[in-house]
Write a protein that holds these residues in place. Structure first.
Motif, mmCIF file in Angstrom:
data_model
loop_
_atom_site.group_PDB
_atom_site.id
_atom_site.type_symbol
_atom_site.label_atom_id
_atom_site.label_comp_id
_atom_site.label_asym_id
_atom_site.label_seq_id
_atom_site.Cartn_x
_atom_site.Cartn_y
_atom_site.Cartn_z
ATOM 1 N N PHE A 94 -7.052 -0.870 -11.567
ATOM 2 C CA PHE A 94 -6.782 -1.906 -10.572
ATOM 3 C C PHE A 94 -5.447 -1.675 -9.870
ATOM 4 N N LEU A 95 -4.441 -1.260 -10.618
ATOM 5 C CA LEU A 95 -3.095 -1.109 -10.051
ATOM 6 C C LEU A 95 -3.033 0.014 -9.025
ATOM 7 N N LEU A 96 -3.934 1.011 -9.138
ATOM 8 C CA LEU A 96 -3.947 2.078 -8.142
ATOM 9 C C LEU A 96 -4.343 1.525 -6.770
ATOM 10 N N GLY A 97 -5.328 0.636 -6.769
ATOM 11 C CA GLY A 97 -5.722 0.014 -5.505
ATOM 12 C C GLY A 97 -4.633 -0.876 -4.938
ATOM 13 N N VAL A 98 -3.951 -1.640 -5.819
ATOM 14 C CA VAL A 98 -2.859 -2.497 -5.362
ATOM 15 C C VAL A 98 -1.737 -1.651 -4.763
ATOM 16 N N ALA A 134 -7.448 -9.660 -6.022
ATOM 17 C CA ALA A 134 -7.367 -9.010 -4.705
ATOM 18 C C ALA A 134 -7.139 -10.041 -3.607
ATOM 19 N N VAL A 135 -7.815 -11.206 -3.707
ATOM 20 C CA VAL A 135 -7.629 -12.261 -2.704
ATOM 21 C C VAL A 135 -6.188 -12.762 -2.721
ATOM 22 N N VAL A 136 -5.644 -12.976 -3.919
ATOM 23 C CA VAL A 136 -4.261 -13.449 -4.032
ATOM 24 C C VAL A 136 -3.294 -12.437 -3.440
ATOM 25 N N VAL A 137 -3.485 -11.158 -3.772
ATOM 26 C CA VAL A 137 -2.604 -10.103 -3.246
ATOM 27 C C VAL A 137 -2.716 -10.018 -1.729
ATOM 28 N N LEU A 138 -3.957 -10.060 -1.202
ATOM 29 C CA LEU A 138 -4.152 -9.976 0.244
ATOM 30 C C LEU A 138 -3.521 -11.168 0.961
ATOM 31 N N PHE A 139 -3.676 -12.360 0.395
ATOM 32 C CA PHE A 139 -3.099 -13.552 1.026
ATOM 33 C C PHE A 139 -1.577 -13.445 1.080
ATOM 34 N N ALA A 140 -0.978 -13.039 -0.034
ATOM 35 C CA ALA A 140 0.485 -12.934 -0.078
ATOM 36 C C ALA A 140 0.997 -11.880 0.898
ATOM 37 N N LEU A 141 0.331 -10.746 0.958
ATOM 38 C CA LEU A 141 0.799 -9.673 1.836
ATOM 39 C C LEU A 141 0.526 -9.996 3.308
ATOM 40 N N THR A 142 -0.563 -10.719 3.594
ATOM 41 C CA THR A 142 -0.824 -11.133 4.976
ATOM 42 C C THR A 142 0.239 -12.103 5.458
ATOM 43 N N ARG A 143 0.658 -13.032 4.581
ATOM 44 C CA ARG A 143 1.756 -13.930 4.940
ATOM 45 C C ARG A 143 3.034 -13.142 5.174
ATOM 46 N N ILE A 178 -7.920 -2.886 8.826
ATOM 47 C CA ILE A 178 -9.217 -2.367 8.370
ATOM 48 C C ILE A 178 -9.068 -1.661 7.030
ATOM 49 N N THR A 179 -8.025 -0.828 6.898
ATOM 50 C CA THR A 179 -7.830 -0.057 5.673
ATOM 51 C C THR A 179 -7.547 -0.961 4.486
ATOM 52 N N ILE A 180 -6.688 -1.951 4.685
ATOM 53 C CA ILE A 180 -6.359 -2.874 3.591
ATOM 54 C C ILE A 180 -7.611 -3.622 3.141
ATOM 55 N N GLY A 181 -8.449 -4.050 4.086
ATOM 56 C CA GLY A 181 -9.687 -4.728 3.722
ATOM 57 C C GLY A 181 -10.621 -3.827 2.931
ATOM 58 N N ASN A 182 -10.715 -2.558 3.333
ATOM 59 C CA ASN A 182 -11.577 -1.621 2.605
ATOM 60 C C ASN A 182 -11.067 -1.381 1.192
ATOM 61 N N ILE A 183 -9.740 -1.244 1.056
ATOM 62 C CA ILE A 183 -9.168 -1.021 -0.283
ATOM 63 C C ILE A 183 -9.403 -2.238 -1.168
ATOM 64 N N ALA A 184 -9.254 -3.432 -0.594
ATOM 65 C CA ALA A 184 -9.467 -4.653 -1.373
ATOM 66 C C ALA A 184 -10.904 -4.737 -1.878
ATOM 67 N N ILE A 199 -11.304 -2.093 -4.799
ATOM 68 C CA ILE A 199 -10.737 -2.431 -6.111
ATOM 69 C C ILE A 199 -11.447 -3.632 -6.734
ATOM 70 N N SER A 200 -12.198 -4.397 -5.936
ATOM 71 C CA SER A 200 -12.942 -5.518 -6.497
ATOM 72 C C SER A 200 -14.184 -5.052 -7.251
ATOM 73 N N LEU A 201 -14.832 -3.990 -6.761
ATOM 74 C CA LEU A 201 -16.122 -3.581 -7.308
ATOM 75 C C LEU A 201 -16.065 -2.325 -8.159
ATOM 76 N N GLU A 202 -15.113 -1.414 -7.888
ATOM 77 C CA GLU A 202 -15.042 -0.156 -8.641
ATOM 78 C C GLU A 202 -14.304 -0.400 -9.953
ATOM 79 N N ILE A 203 -15.016 -0.936 -10.935
ATOM 80 C CA ILE A 203 -14.364 -1.334 -12.185
ATOM 81 C C ILE A 203 -13.973 -0.126 -13.038
ATOM 82 N N GLU A 204 -14.514 1.070 -12.724
ATOM 83 C CA GLU A 204 -14.125 2.246 -13.497
ATOM 84 C C GLU A 204 -12.709 2.692 -13.147
ATOM 85 N N ASP A 205 -12.244 2.370 -11.932
ATOM 86 C CA ASP A 205 -10.916 2.820 -11.507
ATOM 87 C C ASP A 205 -9.868 1.776 -11.871
#
Length: 286
Positions: A59-63, A14-23, A42-48, A51-57
């Protein structure tokens, strides 16, 4: 796989994806937020975090959600470049709060700005008296821009009718004790010149933390050892003094000779030197 390992893996991704998309979103996302950027951030931070903690869902849906919230601002940025109407919707419009020294109370109400907040913003800009303000506008990013009255504006060389030379960007040629070749080449200098200048100052390269070269080729250094004092650049002052001395010497020669041709020659040379001094003054004395 243990849950803590999966959470660590998902968080790192999630950190890698957020960093790349923020750039990808650019620096405006960090400084000049409009309404949509604020909501998207705010929304992107909440989604990140989700997807970091909700391991039942998955990962690609959050991305996928993050990608959608990233490309929507990019689409609006592109549309705002093409249309002012879109810019007015996404960024809003600046609101004039003070015009010709008069507070516009209706605009204050529209911007939901109290008089206390207005005075506070003016003080932040160095205007402690309302009478000193000619114009003030509430920008789209929430900041207030202030234009002081003419008599309260800082004095500039232009107001005094003084001609000054254009300044170029100083080049940092030494950083953390390491010589940087690209700024040296940009300034049209070499390592040999740098070594000679450091020798004039009596300092070793290993003791230099930072060194900059200004528009006129003068070097300023900051040393690791703060107890060592280095002389200030004086090449311009020395050159100006030398030229002034040449002018004075020519005038003195003209006064001390009785030969008409020599006197005329010295006077012409003194006049030429005076013209040179007038042209060089903005570069050597400012």
């Amino acid at each position: 796989m243990p849950q803590w390992i999966e959470i660590a893996w998902r968080s790192a991704c999630a950190v890698v994806v957020l960093f790349a998309l923020t750039r990808l979103l650019g620096k405006k996302q960090l400084s000049q937020l409009n309404y949509f950027h604020y909501i998207a951030g705010i929304t992107i931070g909440n989604i990140a975090g989700f997807i970091s903690l909700e391991i039942e869902d998955h990962f690609l849906l959050g991305v996928t959600g993050i990608l959608i919230w990233t490309f929507l601002p990019l689409l609006l940025e592109w549309l705002s470049l093409k249309s002012k109407s879109v810019r007015d919707i996404t960024d809003g419009q600046a609101t004039v709060l003070i015009k010709e020294g008069k507070v516009l109370e209706d605009n204050l109400k529209k911007a939901r700005f109290t008089s206390d907040e207005l005075l506070e913003e003016l003080r932040r800009k160095g205007a402690f008296r309302l009478a000193d303000v000619e114009f003030a506008v509430l920008e789209t990013d929430g900041g207030v821009s202030v234009l002081l009255t003419k008599e309260n504006q800082p004095i500039t060389p232009k107001l005094l009718g003084i001609q000054v030379a254009n300044e170029r960007e100083p080049q940092t040629v030494i950083m953390d004790g390491t010589v940087i070749d690209e700024p040296l080449a940009t300034a049209g200098l070499s390592r040999g010149w740098l070594a000679a200048e450091l020798e004039k100052l009596g300092v070793a390269l290993e003791n230099v933390f930072l060194a900059q070269v200004d528009t006129y080729g003068q070097i300023t250094v900051d040393l690791y050892d703060d107890k060592i004092k280095t002389p200030k650049p004086s090449q311009r002052e020395l050159l100006w003094a030398t030229l002034k001395k040449c002018e004075a010497d020519l005038e003195l020669f003209a006064l001390s000779t009785d030969e008409w041709k020599a006197k005329r020659s010295y006077d012409q040379c003194a006049a030429s030197m005076k013209s040179v001094l007038e042209r060089c003054e903005p570069f050597l004395t400012r």
